[in-house]
Design a protein around this motif. Structure first.
Motif, PDB file in Angstrom:
ATOM      1  N   ARG A   1       0.860  -1.181   0.000  1.00 55.97           N
ATOM      2  CA  ARG A   1       0.000   0.000   0.000  1.00 55.97           C
ATOM      3  C   ARG A   1       0.898   1.233   0.000  1.00 55.97           C
ATOM      4  N   THR A   2       0.614   2.174  -0.876  1.00 54.38           N
ATOM      5  CA  THR A   2       1.450   3.356  -1.013  1.00 54.38           C
ATOM      6  C   THR A   2       0.622   4.617  -0.822  1.00 54.38           C
ATOM      7  N   ALA A   3       1.310   5.691  -0.484  1.00 52.65           N
ATOM      8  CA  ALA A   3       0.680   7.009  -0.355  1.00 52.65           C
ATOM      9  C   ALA A   3       1.738   8.060  -0.666  1.00 52.65           C
ATOM     10  N   PRO A   4       1.376   9.111  -1.407  1.00 52.36           N
ATOM     11  CA  PRO A   4       2.361  10.151  -1.723  1.00 52.36           C
ATOM     12  C   PRO A   4       2.555  11.108  -0.548  1.00 52.36           C
ATOM     13  N   LEU A   5       3.793  11.245  -0.114  1.00 53.36           N
ATOM     14  CA  LEU A   5       4.097  12.224   0.921  1.00 53.36           C
ATOM     15  C   LEU A   5       4.398  13.588   0.306  1.00 53.36           C
ATOM     16  N   TRP A   6       4.639  13.614  -0.991  1.00 53.70           N
ATOM     17  CA  TRP A   6       5.033  14.850  -1.667  1.00 53.70           C
ATOM     18  C   TRP A   6       3.839  15.689  -2.087  1.00 53.70           C
ATOM     19  N   ALA A   7       2.653  15.116  -2.106  1.00 47.66           N
ATOM     20  CA  ALA A   7       1.463  15.864  -2.506  1.00 47.66           C
ATOM     21  C   ALA A   7       0.256  15.271  -1.796  1.00 47.66           C
ATOM     22  N   ALA A   8      -0.649  16.139  -1.439  1.00 43.14           N
ATOM     23  CA  ALA A   8      -1.895  15.690  -0.810  1.00 43.14           C
ATOM     24  C   ALA A   8      -3.023  16.576  -1.324  1.00 43.14           C
ATOM     25  N   GLU A   9      -3.911  15.991  -2.102  1.00 41.09           N
ATOM     26  CA  GLU A   9      -5.042  16.754  -2.615  1.00 41.09           C
ATOM     27  C   GLU A   9      -6.035  17.041  -1.492  1.00 41.09           C
ATOM     28  N   ASP A  10      -6.746  18.122  -1.649  1.00 39.73           N
ATOM     29  CA  ASP A  10      -7.766  18.469  -0.657  1.00 39.73           C
ATOM     30  C   ASP A  10      -8.795  17.347  -0.585  1.00 39.73           C
ATOM     31  N   ASP A  11      -8.999  16.824   0.620  1.00 44.51           N
ATOM     32  CA  ASP A  11      -9.902  15.680   0.782  1.00 44.51           C
ATOM     33  C   ASP A  11     -11.379  16.071   0.683  1.00 44.51           C
ATOM     34  N   GLY A  12     -11.651  17.356   0.642  1.00 46.21           N
ATOM     35  CA  GLY A  12     -13.030  17.800   0.513  1.00 46.21           C
ATOM     36  C   GLY A  12     -13.878  17.579   1.743  1.00 46.21           C
ATOM     37  N   VAL A  13     -13.238  17.273   2.877  1.00 41.99           N
ATOM     38  CA  VAL A  13     -13.977  17.029   4.115  1.00 41.99           C
ATOM     39  C   VAL A  13     -14.364  18.370   4.729  1.00 41.99           C
ATOM     40  N   ALA A  14     -15.642  18.558   4.992  1.00 42.88           N
ATOM     41  CA  ALA A  14     -16.141  19.789   5.612  1.00 42.88           C
ATOM     42  C   ALA A  14     -16.494  19.488   7.073  1.00 42.88           C
ATOM     43  N   TYR A  15     -15.736  20.072   7.981  1.00 40.43           N
ATOM     44  CA  TYR A  15     -15.963  19.831   9.396  1.00 40.43           C
ATOM     45  C   TYR A  15     -17.192  20.598   9.883  1.00 40.43           C
ATOM     46  N   GLY A  16     -17.928  19.987  10.789  1.00 42.78           N
ATOM     47  CA  GLY A  16     -18.983  20.688  11.483  1.00 42.78           C
ATOM     48  C   GLY A  16     -18.421  21.536  12.606  1.00 42.78           C
TER      49      GLY A  16
END
Length: 587
Positions: A61-76
């Motif tokens: 399982r991999t994940a980019p540490l160099w880029a992170a797109e906005d997850d679109g999570v809207a906090y209450g």
């Protein structure tokens, strides 16, 4: 057992740091299953692909540490309040000083100064422990929030994060360097924290992820160990941390061009993170005493530390090591990555002195530059070599020759790495910064005498089988090289001793055996965390039982495990010892 191997910018990527070491470890422990959790450092690294993986690698399982797109999570509203509290607490810890009042102790005639000194130490220790607990609570609070809400990327990039950091820097009692932080500094620190905390937003911590592992093995500290830290927090999976180069030291060196406020805050964050990783790890395996000293200074418990030298493949160097006569008696060889930390400038100046004492001596610099900085440094070194050693022809119709050559592995003169070492009577290392000197160990495998600067783990690796001089001292480096060039018998003795030492301490076999024992020891002290059952419905504590390393048929199908009362083979009637007559027993 099932191992969750955690890497950052390393295995299984082709161009990853420590990829060869991880690959040799995984292949050497074929009796275990491996799940690889890799953080990539760049898009280029991902495009270059992976190394061929052995069958014991169950999944990657991999994940980019160099880029992170906005997850679109809207906090209450409640989630935003929780984030502000946790992030604000984290920032407050980074800006806080430790027991500033205790540092000022007045002298008294009645011995009160000694009592005050002891009291100040106690206050400092208690304050440090309190800050460590506050940092851990804030970190785990952010992780739990991310797990519940679906990610932290947007929150870490929000104005709320920057304002929380600003309030912490302006709060009474904050460090002076933090108090002097300006808006650009705050934005820089906030961006770095968002990058460093990206592993908190991953979905690796459920029962079908790291929660299913029997052990998490982080191949380095910092970002690689953070998923293991969270797996331990959420599911109780034990954590093993291996550091051949201390990640905290790397951050210190990389932050040299930043402002004092940025350096102070980032050093505080990485120091607190390293201390928490060391505190929660079941075992820490530094690759040398140099890394061990850094870990102890950062708060690692000595009882958890166990030095394990990196395993290297001695096979490619066996032929050279067994035939030392291939060496040219008047050639010095340097092998490595061309970069400023290797201090080739001092080496060239030292060789100028050597060439005066021994005119027939040659210097071969074998290595490729690293990045634009390395390319510029190589050009500078080539210009210096041309200036120090102008090509002088023997006659009017002869072509001049320079005693210094710059080469790369794969060329006509050095087709392999072993050929590079084979061509030299003395191998030279001139670095001013060095972790574990891999090129030095390779030279030892080849049975070559070495001259090295006293940096990093050099003295520990050499162990008396080579000459060591102070760094940035061309004269000392030249004198040591001349001494070995003039004494072939001494070179032969040192080379033989170096080869024997390398084969004893730095091979793949000793590294794999050490980690095999450590894996079993850690798991043997950790209870089963999940209700895993075998085909018969009996408890299965981990993928491969710990007794599997003992010769015998302990893991056969007939050897069933029972929930209470011990293993299946112990559930039958007791076995009685055969009575032996006293007369025969005396014999």
């Amino acid at each position: 057992m099932r191992i969750g191997l955690l890497t950052e910018g390393g295995y299984p990527y082709v161009s990853g740091d420590a990829s060869p070491w991880c690959d040799r470890l995984v292949r050497g422990l074929a009796q275990h299953e491996f799940d690889i959790y890799a953080l990539s450092r760049s898009e280029r690294q991902e495009d270059e692909g992976w190394l061929p993986l052995p069958s014991q690698v169950r999944r990657v399982r991999t994940a980019p540490l160099w880029a992170a797109e906005d997850d679109g999570v809207a906090y209450g509203r409640r989630a935003r309040r929780r984030f502000a509290e946790c992030y604000g607490e984290l920032a407050a810890v980074l800006c806080a000083g430790v027991a500033a009042e205790g540092d000022r102790v007045s002298e008294g005639s009645d011995g009160s100064s000694a009592r005050k000194a002891r009291s100040s130490v106690t206050v400092a220790d208690e304050s440090s422990v309190t800050l460590a607990d506050r940092f851990a609570n804030a970190l785990y609070g952010l992780a739990e929030l991310s797990r519940e809400e679906g990610g932290l990327v947007g929150a870490l990039r929000s104005e709320t994060a920057v304002r929380a950091l600003e309030r912490a820097c302006r709060a009474p009692g904050a460090l002076r360097t933090a108090h002097e932080a300006r808006v650009p500094d705050l934005l820089t620190v906030a961006a770095h924290l968002e990058h460093a905390l990206r592993p908190l937003s991953l979905d690796w911590y459920e029962d079908d992820g790291l929660g299913s592992a029997d052990l998490c093995h982080a191949a380095s500290g910092g970002a690689a160990a953070l998923p293991g830290l969270l797996a331990r927090h959420f599911t109780g999976v034990p954590l093993l941390v291996t550091e051949y180069g201390v990640r905290l030291r790397t951050h210190y060196l990389a932050a040299g061009d930043s402002s004092p406020a940025v350096r102070s805050l980032l050093a505080a964050f990485h120091g607190r993170l390293a201390a928490e990783i060391y505190r929660q790890a079941a075992c820490i395996t530094p690759g040398n005493a140099h890394a061990r000293r850094w870990q102890e200074r950062c708060g690692a418990d000595r009882t958890k530390l166990r030095t394990v030298y990196p395993g290297m493949d001695a096979g490619p160097f066996a032929e050279v090591g067994e035939s030392p006569e291939r060496a040219a008696p008047d050639t010095l060889v340097w092998v490595g990555r061309v970069e400023p930390a290797k201090d080739l400038i001092s080496l060239l100046h030292a060789f100028a002195e050597i060439h005066k004492e021994e005119p027939g001596t040659r210097l071969r610099i074998v290595g490729a530059p690293t990045g634009p900085e390395g390319t510029a440094y190589l050009t500078h070194c080539q210009a210096l070599a041309a200036q120090l050693f102008p090509d002088e022809a023997d006659g009017p119709h002869a072509v001049g020759d320079n005693p210094v050559s710059f080469e790369e592995i794969g060329g006509p003169e050095t087709p392999t790495l072993a050929d590079a070492y084979a061509s030299g009577a003395v191998i030279v290392l001139s670095s001013v910064v060095e972790g574990f000197p891999i090129s030095l160990v390779e030279a030892m495998f080849c049975g070559r005498a070495t001259v090295s600067t006293d940096v990093g783990a050099v003295v520990e690796v050499i162990g008396g089988t080579g000459l060591v001089v102070p760094p940035r001292n061309p004269r000392a480096l030249a004198e040591a090289c001349v001494a070995l060039l003039r004494d072939p018998e001494r070179r032969e003795r040192l080379g033989a001793a170096a080869r024997a030492r390398a084969l004893e301490l730095f091979t793949v076999e000793q590294n794999v055996a050490a980690f095999h024992g450590i894996y079993l020891e850690i798991v043997s002290h950790c209870p089963a965390r999940r209700a895993a059952l075998d085909d018969t419905g009996e408890p299965l504590p981990f993928a491969v039982p710990a007794e599997a390393h003992v010769p015998g048929r302990w893991t056969a199908a007939a050897s069933r495990m029972v929930a209470r009362g011990g293993p299946g083979w112990a559930a039958g009637p007791p076995v009685h010892a055969t009575r032996v007559p006293a007369a025969e027993a005396v014999r």
